[in-house]
Design an enzyme around this catalytic site. Structure first.
Site, PDB file in Angstrom:
ATOM      1  N   GLU A 147      -2.786   5.018   3.081  1.00 39.46           N
ATOM      2  CA  GLU A 147      -2.365   3.593   2.424  1.00 39.46           C
ATOM      3  C   GLU A 147      -3.475   2.761   2.246  1.00 39.46           C
ATOM      4  O   GLU A 147      -3.567   1.818   1.420  1.00 39.46           O
ATOM      5  CB  GLU A 147      -1.467   3.149   3.231  1.00 39.46           C
ATOM      6  CG  GLU A 147      -0.017   3.194   3.212  1.00 39.46           C
ATOM      7  CD  GLU A 147       0.118   4.019   4.683  1.00 39.46           C
ATOM      8  OE1 GLU A 147      -0.878   5.050   5.255  1.00 39.46           O
ATOM      9  OE2 GLU A 147       1.623   4.893   4.836  1.00 39.46           O
ATOM     10  N   ARG A 196       1.844   8.196   9.923  1.00 49.19           N
ATOM     11  CA  ARG A 196       1.209   9.859   9.220  1.00 49.19           C
ATOM     12  C   ARG A 196       0.484  10.268   9.916  1.00 49.19           C
ATOM     13  O   ARG A 196       0.519  11.248   9.993  1.00 49.19           O
ATOM     14  CB  ARG A 196       0.949   9.698   7.562  1.00 49.19           C
ATOM     15  CG  ARG A 196       2.559   9.944   6.564  1.00 49.19           C
ATOM     16  CD  ARG A 196       1.618   9.619   5.422  1.00 49.19           C
ATOM     17  NE  ARG A 196       3.568   9.171   4.765  1.00 49.19           N
ATOM     18  CZ  ARG A 196       3.920  10.764   4.361  1.00 49.19           C
ATOM     19  NH1 ARG A 196       3.847  11.909   4.322  1.00 49.19           N
ATOM     20  NH2 ARG A 196       4.994  10.405   3.574  1.00 49.19           N
ATOM     21  N   GLU A 223      -0.370  -8.695  -1.510  1.00 50.33           N
ATOM     22  CA  GLU A 223      -0.673  -8.912   0.029  1.00 50.33           C
ATOM     23  C   GLU A 223      -1.563  -7.708  -0.824  1.00 50.33           C
ATOM     24  O   GLU A 223      -2.364  -6.520  -0.226  1.00 50.33           O
ATOM     25  CB  GLU A 223       0.424  -7.987   0.563  1.00 50.33           C
ATOM     26  CG  GLU A 223      -0.522  -7.347   1.701  1.00 50.33           C
ATOM     27  CD  GLU A 223       0.728  -6.825   3.134  1.00 50.33           C
ATOM     28  OE1 GLU A 223       0.399  -5.615   2.717  1.00 50.33           O
ATOM     29  OE2 GLU A 223       1.685  -7.349   4.112  1.00 50.33           O
ATOM     30  N   ASP A 243       0.915  -1.444   0.069  1.00 51.35           N
ATOM     31  CA  ASP A 243       0.120  -0.131  -0.318  1.00 51.35           C
ATOM     32  C   ASP A 243       0.569   0.857  -0.024  1.00 51.35           C
ATOM     33  O   ASP A 243       0.419   2.519   0.410  1.00 51.35           O
ATOM     34  CB  ASP A 243      -0.592  -0.096   1.195  1.00 51.35           C
ATOM     35  CG  ASP A 243      -0.771  -0.082   2.369  1.00 51.35           C
ATOM     36  OD1 ASP A 243       1.041   0.251   2.332  1.00 51.35           O
ATOM     37  OD2 ASP A 243      -0.830  -0.465   3.240  1.00 51.35           O
ATOM     38  N   HIS A 252      11.884   5.110  13.407  1.00 49.41           N
ATOM     39  CA  HIS A 252      12.026   5.602  11.932  1.00 49.41           C
ATOM     40  C   HIS A 252      12.247   6.885  11.628  1.00 49.41           C
ATOM     41  O   HIS A 252      12.633   8.100  12.289  1.00 49.41           O
ATOM     42  CB  HIS A 252      10.539   5.699  11.757  1.00 49.41           C
ATOM     43  CG  HIS A 252      10.636   5.471  10.317  1.00 49.41           C
ATOM     44  ND1 HIS A 252      10.996   6.673   9.419  1.00 49.41           N
ATOM     45  CD2 HIS A 252       9.445   4.851   9.392  1.00 49.41           C
ATOM     46  CE1 HIS A 252       9.980   6.184   8.345  1.00 49.41           C
ATOM     47  NE2 HIS A 252       9.608   5.156   8.536  1.00 49.41           N
ATOM     48  N   HIS A 264       5.489   4.986  13.525  1.00 46.83           N
ATOM     49  CA  HIS A 264       5.457   5.848  12.176  1.00 46.83           C
ATOM     50  C   HIS A 264       4.382   6.349  11.386  1.00 46.83           C
ATOM     51  O   HIS A 264       4.543   7.323  10.184  1.00 46.83           O
ATOM     52  CB  HIS A 264       6.668   5.494  11.312  1.00 46.83           C
ATOM     53  CG  HIS A 264       6.406   4.167  10.391  1.00 46.83           C
ATOM     54  ND1 HIS A 264       5.362   4.678   9.467  1.00 46.83           N
ATOM     55  CD2 HIS A 264       5.688   2.612  10.904  1.00 46.83           C
ATOM     56  CE1 HIS A 264       4.866   3.054   8.279  1.00 46.83           C
ATOM     57  NE2 HIS A 264       5.201   1.955   9.556  1.00 46.83           N
TER      58      HIS A 264
HETATM   59  C1  UD1 Z   1       6.204   4.721   4.293  1.00 49.08           C
HETATM   60  C2  UD1 Z   1       4.706   4.579   3.845  1.00 49.08           C
HETATM   61  C3  UD1 Z   1       4.213   3.512   4.762  1.00 49.08           C
HETATM   62  C4  UD1 Z   1       5.337   2.699   5.377  1.00 49.08           C
HETATM   63  C5  UD1 Z   1       6.622   3.013   5.574  1.00 49.08           C
HETATM   64  C6  UD1 Z   1       7.647   2.275   6.675  1.00 49.08           C
HETATM   65  C7  UD1 Z   1       3.937   5.644   1.807  1.00 49.08           C
HETATM   66  C8  UD1 Z   1       2.751   6.890   1.314  1.00 49.08           C
HETATM   67  N1  UD1 Z   1       4.230   5.519   3.499  1.00 49.08           N
HETATM   68  O1  UD1 Z   1       5.491   5.924   5.143  1.00 49.08           O
HETATM   69  O2  UD1 Z   1       2.803   2.773   4.135  1.00 49.08           O
HETATM   70  O3  UD1 Z   1       4.403   2.342   6.113  1.00 49.08           O
HETATM   71  O4  UD1 Z   1       6.689   4.172   4.912  1.00 49.08           O
HETATM   72  O5  UD1 Z   1       8.291   2.858   6.889  1.00 49.08           O
HETATM   73  O6  UD1 Z   1       3.890   5.146   1.226  1.00 49.08           O
HETATM   74  N2  UD1 Z   1      13.171   8.364   5.529  1.00 49.08           N
HETATM   75  C9  UD1 Z   1      15.049   8.337   5.230  1.00 49.08           C
HETATM   76  N3  UD1 Z   1      15.326   7.125   5.163  1.00 49.08           N
HETATM   77  C10 UD1 Z   1      14.904   6.530   4.814  1.00 49.08           C
HETATM   78  C11 UD1 Z   1      13.843   6.223   4.917  1.00 49.08           C
HETATM   79  C12 UD1 Z   1      13.152   7.455   5.262  1.00 49.08           C
HETATM   80  O7  UD1 Z   1      15.592   8.827   5.495  1.00 49.08           O
HETATM   81  O8  UD1 Z   1      15.727   4.811   5.304  1.00 49.08           O
HETATM   82  C13 UD1 Z   1      13.160  10.271   5.743  1.00 49.08           C
HETATM   83  C14 UD1 Z   1      12.737  10.509   4.360  1.00 49.08           C
HETATM   84  O9  UD1 Z   1      12.810  12.128   5.164  1.00 49.08           O
HETATM   85  C15 UD1 Z   1      11.676  10.041   3.881  1.00 49.08           C
HETATM   86  C16 UD1 Z   1      10.670  10.234   5.126  1.00 49.08           C
HETATM   87  O10 UD1 Z   1      11.597   9.653   5.913  1.00 49.08           O
HETATM   88  O11 UD1 Z   1      11.395  11.442   2.828  1.00 49.08           O
HETATM   89  C17 UD1 Z   1       9.317   9.519   4.450  1.00 49.08           C
HETATM   90  O12 UD1 Z   1       9.835   8.500   4.155  1.00 49.08           O
HETATM   91  P1  UD1 Z   1       8.005   8.244   3.067  1.00 49.08           P
HETATM   92  O13 UD1 Z   1       8.755   6.611   2.729  1.00 49.08           O
HETATM   93  O14 UD1 Z   1       7.477   9.088   2.150  1.00 49.08           O
HETATM   94  O15 UD1 Z   1       7.172   7.703   3.889  1.00 49.08           O
HETATM   95  P2  UD1 Z   1       7.334   6.301   5.287  1.00 49.08           P
HETATM   96  O16 UD1 Z   1       6.530   7.859   6.600  1.00 49.08           O
HETATM   97  O17 UD1 Z   1       8.429   6.235   5.392  1.00 49.08           O
HETATM   98  N1  UDP Z   2      11.637  -3.531  11.127  1.00 57.01           N
HETATM   99  C1  UDP Z   2      12.321  -4.260  10.833  1.00 57.01           C
HETATM  100  N2  UDP Z   2      14.059  -2.877  11.799  1.00 57.01           N
HETATM  101  C2  UDP Z   2      13.167  -2.083  12.844  1.00 57.01           C
HETATM  102  C3  UDP Z   2      11.739  -1.838  12.681  1.00 57.01           C
HETATM  103  C4  UDP Z   2      10.910  -2.906  12.520  1.00 57.01           C
HETATM  104  O1  UDP Z   2      13.413  -5.077  10.176  1.00 57.01           O
HETATM  105  O2  UDP Z   2      14.143  -0.997  13.371  1.00 57.01           O
HETATM  106  C5  UDP Z   2      10.745  -5.093  10.722  1.00 57.01           C
HETATM  107  C6  UDP Z   2       9.361  -5.527  11.064  1.00 57.01           C
HETATM  108  O3  UDP Z   2       9.904  -6.307  11.567  1.00 57.01           O
HETATM  109  C7  UDP Z   2       8.413  -5.457   9.927  1.00 57.01           C
HETATM  110  C8  UDP Z   2       8.701  -4.388   9.138  1.00 57.01           C
HETATM  111  O4  UDP Z   2       9.671  -3.475   9.311  1.00 57.01           O
HETATM  112  O5  UDP Z   2       8.905  -6.170   9.040  1.00 57.01           O
HETATM  113  C9  UDP Z   2       7.595  -2.758   9.271  1.00 57.01           C
HETATM  114  O6  UDP Z   2       8.457  -1.740   8.257  1.00 57.01           O
HETATM  115  P1  UDP Z   2       7.783  -0.367   9.132  1.00 57.01           P
HETATM  116  O7  UDP Z   2       6.662  -0.703  10.289  1.00 57.01           O
HETATM  117  O8  UDP Z   2       8.709   0.284   8.818  1.00 57.01           O
HETATM  118  O9  UDP Z   2       6.220  -0.329   8.205  1.00 57.01           O
HETATM  119  P2  UDP Z   2       5.235  -0.905   7.865  1.00 57.01           P
HETATM  120  O10 UDP Z   2       4.699  -2.482   8.474  1.00 57.01           O
HETATM  121  O11 UDP Z   2       3.672  -0.548   8.619  1.00 57.01           O
HETATM  122  O12 UDP Z   2       4.477  -0.896   6.309  1.00 57.01           O
END
Ligand code: UD1
Ligand code: UDP
Length: 398
Positions: free
Chosen positions: A133, A216, A119, A97, A246, A214
């Site tokens: 999502e 939104r 999924e 998603d 996160h 984490h």
């Molecule tokens: C995204 C997904 C969410 C998922 C989550 C998992 C969307 C809309 N949301 O949200 O469904 O649960 O990932 O974690 O796609 N950032 C870093 N380094 C990284 C990752 C993120 O610095 O490796 C920071 C950056 O500033 C980035 C921000 O996090 O711009 C947001 O990342 P983004 O993928 O847009 O949204 P998530 O909140 O991570």
């Molecule tokens: N996870 C990880 N390291 C962490 C926190 C979570 O590897 O420090 C794993 C967790 O076991 C799960 C996945 O990341 O498999 C979940 O990711 P996240 O919570 O970012 O996203 P969501 O599942 O909510 O989309």
């Protein structure tokens, strides 16, 4: 003639859940597997690619700090259009998603390339939770011709929407990834010791609360409440808290402001999957808003309190191994405190019922993609598929 299948993913959870599937696609004689990572995530994605030794054929490296949904979606669609034009796949696979999944599905649809959605069919029925999502997942399902529903209830959600894709019930690939990872940890004492040594400050005599958060829709007031609740809990000295924070600045800001320096609270960097699975194994209670953790923790027999009002993963709530506690400070504190003080309730919570998969979802997906016969995932009363179905999949090479 091999089918050219392009798997597209970009975030940590997608990578974890696509990794076992990519391994099966690569092993199939009937598939030419191509992997494109969008780099929606950067460090958190790399941790997973390294662990599962996935070398992407294309890495778009699109992430920017504090990216917006529209900015990211626009860049994704443009960049993925070029990838589709160059790779010319017979089919695209997307997962879940995220904005990556949404953009990849729309870009493929615009080019007339069939999309398989791994999924598919999870729903809260509320477009605001999880946001965005729930919309992403619905949009991907609309354009997909193959809908890999993890459970019977996700299949039922899809059937209610009269979609055009064929629905296949596979189990969730997260259990495949989890089983591969726990096997490594459980069978290698030296690895276990090394993982434990990464967190030398943990006190084995004190209950461990493992936290992730984490979403939104919780930015702002929701996170202030969550952090306040963690501060309240830590101040009792009855629990130690580990929170891998996160990298999203909207999460890190309030968490570090409220909790850095708090006694009994250990804020750590996002952990690689091996380290995080080990920490889930050691936890007394897991408090999370993560989708994947809601599926993994019941499989590990751990009590999970979910900081959300609704979940698109109701199976474990129904089974009694996951409880929704919302994002109010008082309700989080009281749920954790109640469970910490009640070993019986924890044991009841931790019944090893896993409704999400049996570790063979990836095999089923590859069988469906290559036209081979297989037994769909069926969670029995114990939550696990019948042994005969698992055994035939374990022996099969697609
Ligand atoms: C995204 C997904 C969410 C998922 C989550 C998992 C969307 C809309 N949301 O949200 O469904 O649960 O990932 O974690 O796609 N950032 C870093 N380094 C990284 C990752 C993120 O610095 O490796 C920071 C950056 O500033 C980035 C921000 O996090 O711009 C947001 O990342 P983004 O993928 O847009 O949204 P998530 O909140 O991570
Ligand atoms: N996870 C990880 N390291 C962490 C926190 C979570 O590897 O420090 C794993 C967790 O076991 C799960 C996945 O990341 O498999 C979940 O990711 P996240 O919570 O970012 O996203 P969501 O599942 O909510 O989309």
């Amino acid at each position: 003639m091999r089918t050219k299948i392009l798997s597209i993913f970009g975030t940590r959870p997608e990578a974890i859940k696509m990794a076992p599937l990519v391994m099966q696609l690569q092993a199939s004689a009937h598939v030419e597997s191509v992997v494109c990572v969008t780099g929606q995530h950067q460090e958190m994605l790399k941790q997973v690619l390294d662990l599962f030794e996935i070398a992407p054929d294309v890495n778009l490296a699109l992430m920017t700090g504090n990216q917006t949904l529209n900015g990211l979606a626009a860049k994704l669609i443009a960049a993925l259009d070029d990838v589709l034009a160059t790779v010319r796949p017979d089919r695209v696979l997307v997962h879940g998603d995220t904005t990556t999944a949404f953009a990849a599905a729309i870009a493929s649809f615009h080019r007339g390339i069939p999309v398989g959605h791994v999924e598919a069919g999870l729903r809260t029925g509320n477009l605001q939770q999880p946001w965005p999502e729930e919309m992403n997942r619905r949009a991907v399902d609309v354009v997909s011709d193959l809908l890999f529903a993890p459970t019977a209830s996700s299949k039922a959600n899809l059937e209610r929407e009269s979609l055009q894709g064929r629905i296949v019930v596979t189990g969730n690939t997260v259990i495949d990834a989890l089983n591969l990872t726990t096997a490594r940890i459980d069978n290698t004492p030296a690895l276990r010791a090394e993982l434990d040594a990464r967190l030398p400050f943990l006190d084995n005599a004190l209950p461990l609360l493992l936290v992730t958060g984490h979403r939104r829709e919780s930015f702002g007031a929701g996170f202030a409440n969550i952090c306040g609740a963690l501060a309240d809990l830590a101040s009792t000295n009855a629990v130690q808290i580990v929170y891998p924070v996160h990298l999203n600045p909207n999460v890190r800001g309030p968490v570090q402001e409220t909790l850095s320096g708090a006694r009994n609270v250990h804020l750590v960097e996002p952990m690689d999957y091996l380290g995080f699975v080990r920490l889930m194994q050691r936890a007394s209670i897991i408090l999370t808003d993560s989708g994947g953790v809601q599926e993994e923790a019941p499989a590990l027999g751990k009590p999970v309190l979910v900081m959300r009002d609704v979940t698109e993963r109701p199976e474990a709530v129904v089974a009694g191994t996951v409880r929704l506690v919302g994002t109010e400070r008082a309700s989080i504190v009281s749920a954790v405190t109640g469970l910490l003080g009640d070993a019986g309730a924890r044991a009841e919570f931790a019944r090893r019922i896993n409704p999400y998969g049996d570790g063979y979802a990836s095999q089923r997906i590859v069988a469906a993609l290559t036209g081979r016969a297989f037994e769909p995932f069926h969670a029995g009363e114990t939550g696990v598929a019948p042994a005969a179905a698992r055994a035939s999949l374990a022996a099969a090479v697609y």
